[in-house]
Scaffold this active site. Structure first.
Site, PDB file in Angstrom:
ATOM      1  N   TYR A 147       0.760  -1.212  -0.018  1.00 63.61           N
ATOM      2  CA  TYR A 147      -0.013  -0.056   0.060  1.00 63.61           C
ATOM      3  C   TYR A 147       1.116   1.376  -0.012  1.00 63.61           C
ATOM      4  O   TYR A 147       1.712   1.399   0.693  1.00 63.61           O
ATOM      5  CB  TYR A 147      -1.048  -0.172   1.161  1.00 63.61           C
ATOM      6  CG  TYR A 147      -1.946  -0.992   1.270  1.00 63.61           C
ATOM      7  CD1 TYR A 147      -3.048  -0.781   0.495  1.00 63.61           C
ATOM      8  CD2 TYR A 147      -1.707  -2.000   2.391  1.00 63.61           C
ATOM      9  CE1 TYR A 147      -4.053  -1.919   0.611  1.00 63.61           C
ATOM     10  CE2 TYR A 147      -2.669  -3.093   2.337  1.00 63.61           C
ATOM     11  CZ  TYR A 147      -3.830  -2.894   1.618  1.00 63.61           C
ATOM     12  OH  TYR A 147      -4.887  -3.988   1.422  1.00 63.61           O
ATOM     13  N   ALA A 168     -20.642 -19.890   3.301  1.00 61.54           N
ATOM     14  CA  ALA A 168     -20.940 -18.937   4.520  1.00 61.54           C
ATOM     15  C   ALA A 168     -22.397 -19.341   5.343  1.00 61.54           C
ATOM     16  O   ALA A 168     -23.051 -20.120   4.749  1.00 61.54           O
ATOM     17  CB  ALA A 168     -21.402 -17.602   3.571  1.00 61.54           C
ATOM     18  N   GLY A 228     -14.633 -11.323  -1.402  1.00 65.05           N
ATOM     19  CA  GLY A 228     -15.239 -11.137  -0.351  1.00 65.05           C
ATOM     20  C   GLY A 228     -16.260  -9.777  -0.636  1.00 65.05           C
ATOM     21  O   GLY A 228     -17.266  -9.840  -0.167  1.00 65.05           O
ATOM     22  N   ASP A 229     -15.890  -8.897  -1.301  1.00 67.95           N
ATOM     23  CA  ASP A 229     -16.660  -7.817  -1.650  1.00 67.95           C
ATOM     24  C   ASP A 229     -17.577  -8.134  -2.629  1.00 67.95           C
ATOM     25  O   ASP A 229     -18.861  -7.878  -2.788  1.00 67.95           O
ATOM     26  CB  ASP A 229     -15.602  -6.680  -2.433  1.00 67.95           C
ATOM     27  CG  ASP A 229     -14.732  -6.259  -1.625  1.00 67.95           C
ATOM     28  OD1 ASP A 229     -14.674  -6.049  -0.279  1.00 67.95           O
ATOM     29  OD2 ASP A 229     -13.477  -5.994  -2.166  1.00 67.95           O
TER      30      ASP A 229
END
Length: 326
Positions: free
Chosen positions: A108, A242, A267-268
């Protein structure tokens, strides 16, 4: 800034960065693919492709990287009229470095970025825009970790959501490179009274409950969260699927089998699928089914959001190997 006008199904906010994806070890040089990446904008794109009106209220630098972010989101049908350009801070950068077939390192460059200086003004505009308040506010645990201004903006968004009766979805999305467990837990626990739908991996749930109960099983932690007012607790289990915990009990959905290519963004995509079915009025089983389906599309595609399906494509996972759609 132009964008989609009218009623908003989902409002989200956070930092979207320019993403550079290398073909191998960064120190050896070589070519890199240029795109964008950000958890919240990934969800916005996923929902837009499924036909929902989405709005991203983030901040970018007044630079070419920021223009790439806004141009890409506009092209994907996401309303960016609430986004801001910061003339005094750059757009963030993220580098993806594949090191092994199943291992990718992420670097990052976002300290002091425009996204970390996000202010509440854009959020306030989103709740007073033509068409009324959004139906859903989607937040993640990434944005408040970026800095004091971003944290304050998230808190203001939660207050506005409560004032307007907007459903709040929180994806914990803990990032250890951005803040500590203790810092994250303090914020997540203070947010829980505002949250209607909580989405987390099983190891993130302890960050959301009081420390005295943080050592329990996922089902016990979910029940604790529901006593605090969370309507739905959805636990992401990666390749195992899930589980959703609601007033109707516990429901498990296995993952959809696909050939895994890139797990980044899965995940998004899962969140986008779940919220899409929630907006459509589907029951919990339908929400989980769409969530594991959109998550599977992400795993089967390269990139953060590029593989997100349209509504017409949702049924493609049921096609047999070698199918040609004509």
């Amino acid at each position: 800034m132009s964008g989609v006008s009218g009623a908003t199904d989902v409002l989200t906010l956070g930092e979207t960065m320019v993403a550079l994806r290398g073909s191998g070890p960064l120190k050896l040089g070589g070519s890199m693919d240029v795109s964008i990446a950000g958890a919240e904008s990934n969800v916005a794109i996923g929902l837009a492709r499924l036909g929902h009106a989405t709005r991203w209220a983030g901040a970018v630098g007044d630079d070419e990287a920021g223009e790439l972010v806004l141009r890409t989101l506009r092209a994907e049908g996401v309303d960016v009229s609430g986004a801001t350009r910061d003339p005094d801070a750059p757009t963030g950068l993220i580098l993806f470095e594949p090191r092994l077939p199943e291992v990718t390192r992420v670097h990052y460059y976002r300290a002091g970025s425009a996204g970390s200086r996000l202010t509440a003004a854009s959020v306030e505009r989103a709740f007073t825009a033509p068409g009324g308040a959004p139906r859903v506010l989607h937040l993640t645990g990434i944005t408040p970790a970026l800095g004091p201004s971003a944290l304050d903006t998230c808190r203001r968004a939660l207050e506005l959501a409560r004032e307007h009766g907007t459903t709040v979805c929180l994806d914990v999305n803990f990032r250890s490179r951005l803040w500590s467990d203790e810092e994250a837990a303090a914020v997540m626990r203070s947010w829980i009274p505002y949250v209607d739908v909580l989405i987390a991996s099983d190891d993130e749930l302890p960050l959301c409950v009081p420390e005295t109960t943080a050592a329990g099983e996922a089902s016990a932690l979910a029940e604790e969260l529901r006593t605090q007012g969370v309507r739905e607790v959805v636990v992401k289990l990666g390749a195992d699927g899930a589980t959703a915990y609601t007033g109707d009990g516990e429901l498990y959905a296995p993952a959809r089998p696909v050939r895994a290519v890139d797990a980044v963004g899965a995940g998004d995509a899962f969140v986008a699928g779940y919220l899409s079915a929630l907006l459509d009025g589907d029951d919990v089983a339908g929400r989980l089914d769409r969530a594991v389906t959109t998550g599977a599309f992400a795993v089967a595609s390269h990139g953060d959001w590029e593989g997100a399906p349209t509504r017409a494509e949702l049924g493609l996972l049921g096609a047999g190997p070698g199918t040609v759609v004509r």
